[in-house]
Design a protein around this motif. Structure first.
Motif, PDB file in Angstrom:
ATOM      1  N   GLY A 138       0.813  -1.210   0.000  1.00  0.00           N
ATOM      2  CA  GLY A 138       0.000   0.000   0.000  1.00  0.00           C
ATOM      3  C   GLY A 138       0.844   1.255   0.000  1.00  0.00           C
ATOM      4  O   GLY A 138       0.352   2.327   0.359  1.00  0.00           O
ATOM      5  N   ILE A 139       2.115   1.150  -0.409  1.00  0.00           N
ATOM      6  CA  ILE A 139       3.014   2.304  -0.358  1.00  0.00           C
ATOM      7  C   ILE A 139       2.599   3.384  -1.361  1.00  0.00           C
ATOM      8  O   ILE A 139       2.893   4.571  -1.164  1.00  0.00           O
ATOM      9  CB  ILE A 139       4.475   1.866  -0.608  1.00  0.00           C
ATOM     10  N   ASP A 140       1.901   2.999  -2.421  1.00  0.00           N
ATOM     11  CA  ASP A 140       1.473   3.969  -3.433  1.00  0.00           C
ATOM     12  C   ASP A 140       0.209   4.665  -2.936  1.00  0.00           C
ATOM     13  O   ASP A 140      -0.905   4.162  -3.087  1.00  0.00           O
ATOM     14  CB  ASP A 140       1.207   3.256  -4.755  1.00  0.00           C
ATOM     15  N   LYS A 141       0.389   5.823  -2.321  1.00  0.00           N
ATOM     16  CA  LYS A 141      -0.739   6.543  -1.739  1.00  0.00           C
ATOM     17  C   LYS A 141      -1.101   7.740  -2.623  1.00  0.00           C
ATOM     18  O   LYS A 141      -0.231   8.423  -3.147  1.00  0.00           O
ATOM     19  CB  LYS A 141      -0.412   6.975  -0.312  1.00  0.00           C
ATOM     20  N   ARG A 142      -2.403   7.972  -2.740  1.00  0.00           N
ATOM     21  CA  ARG A 142      -2.910   9.003  -3.632  1.00  0.00           C
ATOM     22  C   ARG A 142      -3.705  10.036  -2.838  1.00  0.00           C
ATOM     23  O   ARG A 142      -4.417   9.693  -1.892  1.00  0.00           O
ATOM     24  CB  ARG A 142      -3.810   8.364  -4.697  1.00  0.00           C
ATOM     25  N   PRO A 143      -3.610  11.319  -3.223  1.00  0.00           N
ATOM     26  CA  PRO A 143      -4.365  12.364  -2.520  1.00  0.00           C
ATOM     27  C   PRO A 143      -5.869  12.119  -2.554  1.00  0.00           C
ATOM     28  O   PRO A 143      -6.431  11.768  -3.596  1.00  0.00           O
ATOM     29  CB  PRO A 143      -3.990  13.636  -3.288  1.00  0.00           C
ATOM     30  N   ARG A 151       5.038  13.365  -6.297  1.00  0.00           N
ATOM     31  CA  ARG A 151       3.708  13.858  -5.948  1.00  0.00           C
ATOM     32  C   ARG A 151       3.409  13.575  -4.479  1.00  0.00           C
ATOM     33  O   ARG A 151       4.048  12.709  -3.852  1.00  0.00           O
ATOM     34  CB  ARG A 151       2.656  13.194  -6.826  1.00  0.00           C
ATOM     35  N   PRO A 152       2.436  14.271  -3.887  1.00  0.00           N
ATOM     36  CA  PRO A 152       2.023  13.966  -2.526  1.00  0.00           C
ATOM     37  C   PRO A 152       1.659  12.491  -2.382  1.00  0.00           C
ATOM     38  O   PRO A 152       0.991  11.923  -3.256  1.00  0.00           O
ATOM     39  CB  PRO A 152       0.797  14.870  -2.330  1.00  0.00           C
ATOM     40  N   GLY A 153       2.118  11.874  -1.322  1.00  0.00           N
ATOM     41  CA  GLY A 153       1.917  10.447  -1.124  1.00  0.00           C
ATOM     42  C   GLY A 153       3.051   9.614  -1.671  1.00  0.00           C
ATOM     43  O   GLY A 153       3.083   8.394  -1.478  1.00  0.00           O
TER      44      GLY A 153
END
Length: 214
Positions: A27-32, A82-84
């Motif tokens: 779950g390391i790929d986090k999106r705003p 990018r953020p996340g």
């Protein structure tokens, strides 16, 4: 001192060869998020965690990374992050995350958070970025970001203020803990002044300095 939340980020399921050895999912790929997100005692609503043996739980319920530190990495790597992009739930602005004191409390949106420990870089992080020596570089930079405990559940959204409402007198900072555990073992004895450090870390420190378990 008041900063703000630049972005609240939630992890999606990623399957890759570099993902957690146990599940092959991360779950390391986090999106705003487009709307405020509930921060719960056990984690961020809707956030995916691939390996709960090493991530998540009350002492690592929320992960924050400073936007200013992300900007340094953008310049160093010559790429946009990018953020996340650090796997962080909260991208912050105008908050001294590395200089935060262990046990420090942040009022953020409706939630109350407490700084617990620094993030330890792992091979999943290096694989996600595609930078083979990232663990070494991340350790040397020593701006690890902060894991946070949720003391009061509540919704948090982009633009919410971050107010430091309590700072323990012991003065042991997140950056000191990270450097003591990875770069400067001479700092280890001083970490025990921070009662708010999670017990597994305190036990590790006691073993390394030769003190009996508490």
């Amino acid at each position: 001192m008041t900063g703000r939340v630049a972005s609240v980020n939630v992890g999606i399921v990623t399957e890759a060869a570099w993902a957690g050895a146990a599940s092959g999912r991360s779950g390391i790929d986090k999106r705003p998020a487009d709307a405020p997100v509930l921060l719960r005692f056990d984690g961020v609503a809707g956030d995916f965690i691939g390996e709960r043996a090493h991530h998540g739980g009350p002492d690592q319920a929320v992960y924050a990374y400073a936007g200013e530190d992300a900007a340094w990495w953008e310049a160093d790597l010559g790429r946009t992050i990018r953020p996340g992009g650090f796997g962080e739930n909260l991208t912050t602005y105008a908050v001294d995350v590395t200089g935060a004191v262990i046990g420090e409390q942040w009022a953020v949106g409706e939630a109350l958070l407490q700084v617990t420990m620094p993030r330890t870089p792992c091979r999943t992080f290096a694989g996600f970025w595609g930078v083979p020596d990232l663990i070494k570089r991340f350790t040397a930079r020593a701006t690890p970001g902060a894991y946070l405990r949720v003391l009061r559940e509540g919704a948090v959204g982009a633009g919410d203020p971050i107010e430091i409402v309590h700072r323990p007198a012991h003065g042991v900072t997140l950056g000191e803990v990270f450097r003591a555990l990875s770069l400067e073992p001479s700092l280890l004895p001083g970490l025990l002044a921070a009662d708010e450090l999670p017990e597994p870390i305190r036990e590790k420190v006691r073993r390394r300095v030769g003190e009996p378990a508490g």
